[in-house]
Design an enzyme around this catalytic site. Structure first.
Site, short mmCIF file in Angstrom:
data_model
loop_
_atom_site.label_atom_id
_atom_site.label_comp_id
_atom_site.label_asym_id
_atom_site.label_seq_id
_atom_site.Cartn_x
_atom_site.Cartn_y
_atom_site.Cartn_z
N CYS A 24 0.83 -1.20 0.00
CA CYS A 24 0.00 0.00 0.00
C CYS A 24 0.87 1.26 0.00
O CYS A 24 1.42 1.64 1.04
CB CYS A 24 -0.91 -0.02 1.23
SG CYS A 24 -1.91 1.46 1.37
N CYS B 134 -0.42 4.09 2.21
CA CYS B 134 -0.20 3.89 3.65
C CYS B 134 1.27 4.14 4.00
O CYS B 134 1.57 4.72 5.04
CB CYS B 134 -0.54 2.46 4.08
SG CYS B 134 -2.03 1.80 3.37
N ASP B 135 2.18 3.66 3.17
CA ASP B 135 3.60 3.60 3.58
C ASP B 135 4.54 4.48 2.77
O ASP B 135 5.69 4.69 3.17
CB ASP B 135 4.10 2.14 3.45
CG ASP B 135 3.28 1.18 4.29
OD1 ASP B 135 2.79 1.61 5.34
OD2 ASP B 135 3.12 0.02 3.87
#
Ligand code: NAP
Length: 309
Positions: free
Chosen positions: A131, A134-135
């Site tokens: 992701c 997300c990261d």
């Protein structure tokens, strides 16, 4: 005893919650481990009707939940551990407790597919991720060459997002053309920081001895040549696996695990309905999942009306 329990809180689950709540059925929604579903990991959603300037995925899901709750839906952060659908009422084991329900709407979505590389799991969260939104902004990925694996819309979206952080983004795809929609493919192929690597598969991630990602091993599928590409992160975006394991053996699925509806949103078990990505290997869009959630809710409501006549 619940009238309606909804498994999943993505577009399908929350739309089903909105409709069943407005039908005064006070649905109980079990969020699963990812409240809001996969869309919460997307940056801007540009193709959900009604938002001409796009809307952040997390924001869209927060609004859907608020709208369902306004009409009486109860959204619990809880995970379904087991389901006994052999007789009505259905018995669900939820975080160790048994919940009984007259109808069930399965909207459990899908999770990220893993490549299955020898060291993929060992380097997960140490440079291997599923992701970008997300990261991607983590310091470990800043100004590093980054690898995205895949050739669909997800891979394109990840690659475009990562151009904000990485020095160069290698898009590794096993074929010589993208599966992604034309608009996404055009954006990727014209971006100066994205370099497609065609006809190539990743065969492993390096380097477990350093406990972090330093590169990937590649193989060209045409001439079989092998190489190593240095990078600071690997973002895997090769599709999804339906979250249906807990229903295996009770609900009809295809060979990949997607639930096969018996008719419309109805499954092979009367009183159990299905919506969204766990039953859709073709469209898999936020808006189609929402539509399926609506259909499942209407079917559940009709089923309850017939049951109580
Ligand atoms: P997808 O369309 O199924 O694409 C998966 C990609 O990964 C394909 O290019 C596939 O290669 C590749 N792949 C699959 N298994 C692989 C493996 N083991 N090793 C290497 N490559 C592998 O999945 P998706 O991109 O996640 O998209 C899913 C759905 O969501 C689609 O309907 C898409 O349109 C939608 N979506 C839309 C947006 C948007 O509109 N902004 C964003 C994200 C997703 P092949 O091409 O060779 O099969």
């Amino acid at each position: 005893m619940e009238k309606v329990v909804i498994i999943g809180s993505g577009c399908a689950g929350l739309t089903a919650a909105l409709y069943t709540a407005r039908a005064n059925l006070k649905p109980l929604v079990l969020t699963g481990r990812q409240p809001g579903g996969l869309l919460t990991t997307t940056s801007t959603v540009e193709n959900f009707p009604g938002f001409p300037d796009g809307i952040d995925g997390f924001e869209l899901m927060t609004r859907m939940q608020k709208q369902a709750e306004k009409f009486g839906a109860r959204v619990n952060f809880a995970t379904l551990e087991a389901a006994d659908l052999s007789r009505s009422p259905f018995k669900l084991t939820v975080d160790g407790e048994v919940v009984e329900t007259e109808t069930l709407i399965i909207a459990s979505g899908a999770g990220h597919r893993h490549v299955g590389l020898p060291n993929e799991h060992k380097l997960e969260n140490k440079g291997v991720t599923y992701c970008a939104t997300c990261d991607g902004a983590l310091p470990m990925f800043r100004n590093q060459p980054l690898v995205v694996v895949g050739g669909g819309d997800s891979a394109c979206e990840e690659a475009l997002y990562l151009t904000r952080f990485g020095s160069i983004i290698y898009l590794i795809h096993r074929r010589d053309s993208l599966r992604a929609s034309k608009i996404m493919a055009d954006r990727v192929l014209s971006h100066p920081k994205i370099k497609p690597v065609w006809n190539t598969v990743v065969t492993d991630v390096l380097d477990v001895t350093q406990d972090r990602v330093t590169g990937v091993r590649l193989q060209n599928v045409v001439d079989r040549s092998e190489s190593v590409l240095e990078c600071g992160g690997v973002f895997v975006a090769i599709g999804h696996i339906p979250n249906t394991q807990v229903f295996q053996g009770q609900i009809t699925t295809d060979e990949a695990g997607y639930i096969v509806p018996a008719r419309g949103a109805a499954t092979n078990v009367p009183g159990v309905f299905v919506a969204g990505d766990c039953a859709d290997r073709v469209y898999r869009q936020a808006i189609t999942a929402a539509g399926m959630g609506c259909a499942a809710a209407i079917e559940a409501e009709r089923f309850l009306t017939t049951l109580n006549q």
